[in-house]
Design an enzyme around this catalytic site. Structure first.
Site, mmCIF file in Angstrom:
data_model
loop_
_atom_site.group_PDB
_atom_site.id
_atom_site.type_symbol
_atom_site.label_atom_id
_atom_site.label_comp_id
_atom_site.label_asym_id
_atom_site.label_seq_id
_atom_site.Cartn_x
_atom_site.Cartn_y
_atom_site.Cartn_z
ATOM 1 C CD GLU A 10 16.557 9.443 -5.561
ATOM 2 O OE1 GLU A 10 15.639 9.832 -6.326
ATOM 3 O OE2 GLU A 10 16.387 8.584 -4.677
ATOM 4 C CG HIS A 44 14.567 5.885 -5.987
ATOM 5 N ND1 HIS A 44 14.517 6.500 -4.766
ATOM 6 C CD2 HIS A 44 13.957 4.689 -5.836
ATOM 7 C CE1 HIS A 44 13.918 5.709 -3.904
ATOM 8 N NE2 HIS A 44 13.557 4.601 -4.518
ATOM 9 C CB CYS A 92 10.462 6.128 -4.429
ATOM 10 S SG CYS A 92 10.021 4.400 -4.615
HETATM 11 N N1 GLN Z 1 8.182 1.394 0.499
HETATM 12 C C1 GLN Z 1 7.686 1.807 -0.767
HETATM 13 C C2 GLN Z 1 7.546 0.643 -1.734
HETATM 14 O O1 GLN Z 1 8.066 -0.402 -1.513
HETATM 15 C C3 GLN Z 1 8.608 2.871 -1.371
HETATM 16 C C4 GLN Z 1 9.956 2.356 -1.717
HETATM 17 C C5 GLN Z 1 10.968 3.431 -1.964
HETATM 18 O O2 GLN Z 1 10.779 4.589 -1.597
HETATM 19 N N2 GLN Z 1 12.095 3.063 -2.520
HETATM 20 O O3 GLN Z 1 6.888 0.759 -2.731
#
Ligand code: GLN
Length: 531
Positions: A509, A507, A382
């Site tokens: 994971e 994500h 992400c």
């Molecule tokens: N802050 C980034 C976004 O909002 C990544 C978010 C995250 O890693 N869950 O896109």
């Protein structure tokens, strides 16, 4: 006697928090699943947040996301990792959801002039939601968040007392703690008091599971049995283990299922835990020496903030039969260093997990640059994808001031920008790009090789994405876009064309389980092993 319909098991923690109730619940669920039952875990959380989306990982641990986009407590991650099964938002019943429903009904006039009360209106709403979550389950396993005696979960305890009285289809399990003042000097008094407290709420536990510093002596077991009204064979040890995944095996050996089976009229059957046992042995005694992996994050002081990332590494290491050593590095610590090499050189691979806000961002970018230039395998999750793109734009494409609009509103090169649908949103809760989305994988890429298929689905939680205006420049300079969303071409996976670097906007994971590890993690550890 014929089996009744759905059965319910309620697990409540006593004495103190942090005893590992989620792990005990998941382990018991595994014992039932491994005997062919369809188990649905349900979690009661007393807080007034509607969901976990607005909670800070520093205080509450990781926010877990389900396929349907519900943001839930990290215990759901444990349930899914143990059961190898995807759950829905119906399984998460929070104080916030209950009050919201009851107050909306009250405003609509649904209560026909009655005074609206915790009992029966809120407790009825709990029972209604439990029944809704229970559809097609053989057994529903309900974990009551918090500790018995908390004001916050009192209405959940009362609802379960009522349901037990009305339907007589439940077993209650109390989790307690027996401290040892010195070796052999075990203290059962806190457990005795805690059971009295539960009894005063109208609930008699059928089983007591004891977290302990050392195995219960026969004297302690006898005391708990006599003073808590529970047969000795229904008191179980929950010892300190090398890995949490051992617990189903440990509880099964002590015969916990048999006690449950007697209470709930379940069939007599042995567990099929062969594959599970094999995986556990590979965690405890791996064939190959440990891989050293750095996690460069922001909440590294609170390991719970990255529990799914850590567990995904554990699952993949077990799949490869390798040991695993994780090093936790604060992104902000790397920022102030003249040279990051001495800190990072000892690792076989580097992970940058998800995150929000500016702190530590430049340090994480330095770690990614280090990995790319030194041929150290990199895995981005992400935020880890967004920073991989920023690093590439700055240092390979020559866009020196490239950044994400999240960190620099005025950047001349917003390679990471707001998702279009996020522009109009003012509310915080439940408004990110959440839940499972499809991703199409390009042939001959790391991602395609890792998954072995061309279309996959992974879970998301973000507001920003790769800005499509920069995709051409990035690709021309060698960044591989190996995964995209089929409808609007959102960049889902990026890779370096040289060395091993792969990052996912999802994500990945969150869907890793002991019995089916996340493919990108396995591929990453394979690369780390080669190094
Ligand atoms: N802050 C980034 C976004 O909002 C990544 C978010 C995250 O890693 N869950 O896109």
């Amino acid at each position: 006697m014929p089996e009744k319909k759905t059965k319910f098991i309620v697990i409540a923690g006593s004495i103190m928090s942090g005893l590992g109730k989620g792990i005990v619940s998941s382990s018991i669920a595994k014992l039932l699943q491994s005997r062919g039952y369809k188990v649905v875990p349900v979690k009661f959380d007393g807080y007034l947040n509607v969901d976990c989306g607005t909670m800070n990982p520093f205080r509450h641990g990781e926010v877990f996301v389900l396929d349907d986009g519900t943001e839930v407590d990290m215990d759901f991650g444990t349930y899914e990792r143990f059961l190898n099964q995807s759950l829905t938002g119906l399984c998460s019943i929070t104080g916030g959801k209950l009050f919201k429903t009851v107050l909306e009904k009250e405003r609509r006039g649904d209560y026909l002039g009655r005074d609206v009360q915790i009992v029966p209106h809120l407790t009825d709403e709990i029972k209604r939601r439990v029944a809704e979550a229970a559809t097609d389950a053989d057994i529903v396993l309900i974990e009551i968040g918090g500790t018995i005696g908390d004001l916050e979960n009192g209405y959940f305890v009362e609802a379960m007392r009522q349901q037990n009285f009305e339907k007589d289809n439940m077993a209650f399990i109390q989790l307690t703690y027996v401290p040892s003042l010195s070796p052999g000097e075990q203290k059962t008094k806190p457990t005795q008091h805690a059971t009295r407290l539960l009894q005063s709420l109208g609930i008699q536990p059928d089983i007591i599971v004891v977290r302990e510093q050392e195995k219960l002596t026969s004297e302690s077991r006898r005391k708990i049995s006599t003073y808590c009204n529970v047969p000795e064979e229904a008191v179980f040890d929950d010892p300190l283990l090398q890995t949490v995944y051992q617990l189903p095996i440990v509880l099964d050996r002590q015969g916990l299922y048999d006690v449950l089976a007697k209470k709930l009229d379940l069939k007599k059957k042995d567990a099929d835990l062969k594959t599970w046992q094999k995986k556990v042995s590979q965690i405890i005694k791996p064939k190959e020496k440990p891989l050293k992996i750095a996690i460069v994050g922001k909440y590294t002081a609170v390991k719970d903030a990255y529990v799914s990332v850590k567990e995904a590494l554990v699952h993949s290491a077990a799949a490869l039969n390798c040991g695993l050593e994780i090093g936790w590095i604060e992104g902000s610590d790397l920022e102030s260093m003249d040279n990051v090499t001495p800190t990072l050189a000892e690792y076989d691979g580097i992970v940058v997990p998800g995150g929000f806000g500016t702190r530590g961002i430049e340090g994480k970018i330095r770690a990614i640059e280090y990995a790319r230039k030194n041929n150290v395998p990199y895995l981005g999750l992400c935020l880890g994808l967004q920073l991989m793109v920023i690093e590439y734009a700055r240092n390979v494409c020559g866009l020196k001031e490239a950044n994400s609009k999240e960190f620099d509103k005025k950047t001349p090169h917003p390679v990471i920008d707001f998702l279009p649908e996020q522009q109009q949103i003012a509310k915080m809760g439940g408004t990110l790009r959440l839940g499972a989305y499809d991703c199409i994988l390009k042939e001959d890429t790391i991602a395609r090789r890792a998954y072995g298929e061309s279309k996959v689905s992974e879970r998301h939680r973000h507001r920003y994405e790769v800005n499509s205006e920069y995709v051409k420049t990035l690709e021309e300079k060698g960044l591989v876009i190996s995964g995209t969303h089929p409808k609007n071409n959102i960049v889902e996976i990026t890779e370096w064309s040289k060395g091993f670097g792969v990052a996912s906007q999802a994500h990945v994971e969150l869907k890793s389980r002991l019995e089916s590890p996340a493919p990108l993690f396995v591929e990453f550890l394979k690369a780390a092993r080669k190094k």
